[in-house]
Design a protein around this motif. Sequence first.
Motif, PDB file in Angstrom:
ATOM      1  N   ARG A   1      -8.740   0.646 -29.582  1.00 32.68           N
ATOM      2  CA  ARG A   1      -9.621   1.558 -30.321  1.00 32.68           C
ATOM      3  C   ARG A   1     -11.038   1.521 -29.748  1.00 32.68           C
ATOM      4  N   TYR A   2     -11.501   0.341 -29.333  1.00 33.84           N
ATOM      5  CA  TYR A   2     -12.836   0.224 -28.742  1.00 33.84           C
ATOM      6  C   TYR A   2     -12.915   0.984 -27.411  1.00 33.84           C
ATOM      7  N   LEU A   3     -11.872   0.823 -26.587  1.00 35.05           N
ATOM      8  CA  LEU A   3     -11.847   1.530 -25.304  1.00 35.05           C
ATOM      9  C   LEU A   3     -11.815   3.041 -25.506  1.00 35.05           C
ATOM     10  N   GLU A   4     -11.062   3.479 -26.511  1.00 36.22           N
ATOM     11  CA  GLU A   4     -10.992   4.910 -26.796  1.00 36.22           C
ATOM     12  C   GLU A   4     -12.345   5.441 -27.270  1.00 36.22           C
ATOM     13  N   MET A   5     -13.039   4.639 -28.082  1.00 34.89           N
ATOM     14  CA  MET A   5     -14.372   5.033 -28.539  1.00 34.89           C
ATOM     15  C   MET A   5     -15.336   5.128 -27.367  1.00 34.89           C
ATOM     16  N   CYS A   6     -15.228   4.177 -26.423  1.00 38.29           N
ATOM     17  CA  CYS A   6     -16.089   4.205 -25.232  1.00 38.29           C
ATOM     18  C   CYS A   6     -15.801   5.437 -24.384  1.00 38.29           C
ATOM     19  N   ARG A   7     -14.514   5.770 -24.261  1.00 37.08           N
ATOM     20  CA  ARG A   7     -14.139   6.943 -23.472  1.00 37.08           C
ATOM     21  C   ARG A   7     -14.695   8.224 -24.088  1.00 37.08           C
ATOM     22  N   ILE A   8     -14.558   8.337 -25.413  1.00 39.71           N
ATOM     23  CA  ILE A   8     -15.060   9.521 -26.109  1.00 39.71           C
ATOM     24  C   ILE A   8     -16.585   9.609 -25.982  1.00 39.71           C
ATOM     25  N   SER A   9     -17.247   8.446 -26.095  1.00 46.28           N
ATOM     26  CA  SER A   9     -18.708   8.418 -25.969  1.00 46.28           C
ATOM     27  C   SER A   9     -19.153   8.842 -24.570  1.00 46.28           C
ATOM     28  N   ALA A  10     -18.414   8.371 -23.544  1.00 44.77           N
ATOM     29  CA  ALA A  10     -18.749   8.728 -22.164  1.00 44.77           C
ATOM     30  C   ALA A  10     -18.568  10.223 -21.918  1.00 44.77           C
ATOM     31  N   VAL A  11     -17.500  10.784 -22.481  1.00 47.12           N
ATOM     32  CA  VAL A  11     -17.247  12.228 -22.325  1.00 47.12           C
ATOM     33  C   VAL A  11     -18.352  13.033 -23.000  1.00 47.12           C
ATOM     34  N   GLU A  12     -18.751  12.612 -24.194  1.00 43.34           N
ATOM     35  CA  GLU A  12     -19.823  13.311 -24.913  1.00 43.34           C
ATOM     36  C   GLU A  12     -21.137  13.227 -24.133  1.00 43.34           C
TER      37      GLU A  12
END
Length: 278
Positions: free
Chosen positions: A125-136
């Motif tokens: 879940r943390y990695l997914e949050m980081c990925r979403i943050s990077a995309v944004e």
Amino acid sequence: MFSSTNKASVSGGEKSPSLGGLDVRPGGLLVQQRNSDMRSSSVSVSNIRVRVKYGSSYHDIYISSQASFGELKKKLAEPTGVHHLDQKLIFNNKERDSKAFLDVMRVKDGSKMVLLEDVASKERRYLEMCRISAVEKATNSLAKINFEVDKLEGEVTTIENKATRGGKVAEKDVVNLSEILMSKLILLDGIVADGELKQQRGKQVRRVQKYIETLDLLRLQSSKTSIIADKTRIQQQMNSISHMPKPMQKIMQVPQMPKKPLEQSESLVVSTKWETFE
């Protein structure tokens, strides 16, 4: 509890698992159907108290007997500080799925459970949050650069139109605009993107490179025009001096322009090799 007719239906060979608004679960357990038609049923649903151990602490949670383990996890998130997606609920020595229902798993008033934190789920879940943050972040950066380049495009067009009409273009303005566009290329190079965002970044890079090349050509043309104008002015001065008396010619003699710099200027070729942005 049930009429003899209903009992015969349960024990008989009927294929239907439904009985008067009840579901027949494995082992012959009867539970209330979970659908919108039963909301208006007169059958009341009781709340039960479930005691959950997390670490050295115990938490008493009051919840509907027909709730799911997922709903129970959400209620446990606040008192335990563990996100509901990172929880493992152990009941009767088995981990229970979030979609399973309490009554189906025979959870009763006063039942005890153990809550464990799912470290692997937390990391995912943390990695997914980081990925979403990077995309944004990449999306916002590209949008900002695109907006700024749109304004710079107008300035490039203005200078290009002026030069086309034979107007004089200040070299300082061309140089400053080129430097600003180069800074946008550096910002684009720092954006980490994949998929569609990567394609958008590449499109912006090519767009900025095109404007820089246009400005380089305008600067070269301006330089050639200036050299031709200087030659014409010197030639006119020399023609004027040639008609003067010889003593005056020595006084008014115009020094010859050095040939080497002129040859270098005339042979100037713009060769822009851009780095490829993947």
